[in-house]
Structures are given as C-alpha cells and as structure tokens.
Scaffold this active site. Structure first.
Site, mmCIF file in Angstrom:
data_model
loop_
_atom_site.group_PDB
_atom_site.id
_atom_site.type_symbol
_atom_site.label_atom_id
_atom_site.label_comp_id
_atom_site.label_asym_id
_atom_site.label_seq_id
_atom_site.Cartn_x
_atom_site.Cartn_y
_atom_site.Cartn_z
ATOM 1 N N ASP A 76 0.918 -1.192 -0.023
ATOM 2 C CA ASP A 76 -0.105 -0.031 -0.058
ATOM 3 C C ASP A 76 0.975 1.171 -0.032
ATOM 4 O O ASP A 76 1.892 1.287 0.427
ATOM 5 C CB ASP A 76 -0.965 0.253 1.124
ATOM 6 C CG ASP A 76 -2.204 1.018 0.922
ATOM 7 O OD1 ASP A 76 -3.141 0.831 0.301
ATOM 8 O OD2 ASP A 76 -2.048 1.936 1.683
ATOM 9 N N GLN A 77 0.254 2.396 -0.712
ATOM 10 C CA GLN A 77 1.265 3.655 -0.653
ATOM 11 C C GLN A 77 0.208 4.637 -0.198
ATOM 12 O O GLN A 77 -0.764 4.811 -0.664
ATOM 13 C CB GLN A 77 1.727 3.619 -2.071
ATOM 14 C CG GLN A 77 2.526 5.111 -2.231
ATOM 15 C CD GLN A 77 3.165 5.380 -3.484
ATOM 16 O OE1 GLN A 77 2.452 5.810 -4.485
ATOM 17 N NE2 GLN A 77 4.485 5.038 -3.834
#
Length: 199
Positions: A76-77
């Site tokens: 995830d970013q």
C-alpha cells in the site's frame, strides 16, 4: 528465520494495481494476482506511515486466507503531506487540489510491503519512505499535466515513471521502484526470507 519447502510455493500478488503487477514481472518469477477485500478507510488520527503498514498487512493476510499455501505480497502507498495522508484522487478536481497543495513542497510517499504465508506462519512487513520535492507548479502546468496523463488512480496525483517526472525537482529513495508502488529491493529480501528462490 527462513522457511522452505521441497516444492516452490506459489506466489500471489494481493493487489489489482497494474503498476505493482508490472514491477513484480521484472523479477521473472511466476505469480498470480488476487484482489484483497480490505476497507482502506484511515482510522481517526492514523499517521500515513501507520496507515500504509496496516493496509499492506491487511491485504496480504486477506489474500493469504484464500491461498493458505502461497506466499502472498501485499502493498500500500500513502502520500504524506506534513503528516496528512493523501490518497488516490479519483477525479480531476481532486487531483488539481492535491497538486496545488503539493507544489513547491516535499511529500513523503510511504510505500509499505507485507509478505505472508499462512501455511508456514511467515509474516513480515517493511516500509520504504520516498521523499519527493515538487516544483513550484503554476495552475496551467497542473492542468496540462493532468489532461495529458490522467493519473487519478495514483496516490499524490503524479506518475513519476511517466510524464509526472517533469513535475519534480528531486526524488530521494534507497529503493528506486518504491515510488511506483512496490519496493522491489525489499520485496526480494522478504521473498527470500519466506523461502522463495529468486534469480
């Protein structure tokens, strides 16, 4: 501690992101893709770094529950602007607003990685923080960029691997693919720890 099995375990990318899929293809190992069913809503007061780590692990665990024999990657970013999480804009208007807020400033892109294998009990997480300095963009430059590349599915509204590089003054990172969405140096390390053999 490394886990190994007589036969190579299947590898599953717990993500529907085409950017992450293209990055993982660079390693030339066979893998399949599965969509994680995870609520990505930030918790009240949750720091961007913590949000990215929590979601990466939740995605890996969700997919590992469906593929217990596999080694599963979750990622995830979150774009971090002075401690405030900026997600994917989704629309042109939100992308304009994001880029206007980020112009002339440094944004930290928190890219979290989790590798989970339910069968062996392996679970590990890591985080790559990428500092991105945006140019002092005028509204015309923002509009031209967004119309040309439509990066509405990217945290922070810019694709550094494409035309978005022209919006930037500098990128500081120890894992060059982290900004695109999957830190491959860290991914390789965790996959080896999980027992997979890489070229």
């Amino acid at each position: 501690m490394a886990f190994s099995s007589p036969l190579p375990r299947p590898l599953v990318l717990g993500s529907t992101s085409r950017y992450r899929r293209e990055l993982l293809e660079r390693l030339r190992v066979p893998f399949t893709v599965a969509a994680p069913d995870v609520d990505e809503t930030p918790q009240p007061g949750e720091a961007p770094r913590d949000l990215a780590l929590r979601l990466a692990l939740a995605k890996a665990r969700a997919v590992a529950a469906q593929h217990p024999e596999a080694v599963v990657i979750g990622s995830d970013q979150v774009a971090d602007l002075d401690g405030e999480p900026l997600g994917k804009p989704g629309t042109h208007e939100r992308a304009v607003a994001q880029l206007q807020r980020m112009r002339g400033r440094t944004v930290v892109f928190q890219t979290a990685l989790a590798v989970v294998c339910q069968a062996t009990g392996f679970e590990a997480v890591d985080l790559a923080a990428v500092e991105v300095k945006f140019r002092a963009l005028d509204d015309g430059a923002i509009e031209r960029y967004l119309r040309a590349e439509t990066p509405y599915d990217c945290a922070g509204s810019a694709k550094s691997e494409g035309l978005g590089i022209a919006l930037l003054d500098a990128i500081v990172s120890d894992d060059p693919t982290a900004l695109v969405g999957l830190p491959l140096i860290r991914t390789c390390r965790l996959l080896r720890e999980a027992g997979l053999t890489l070229p």
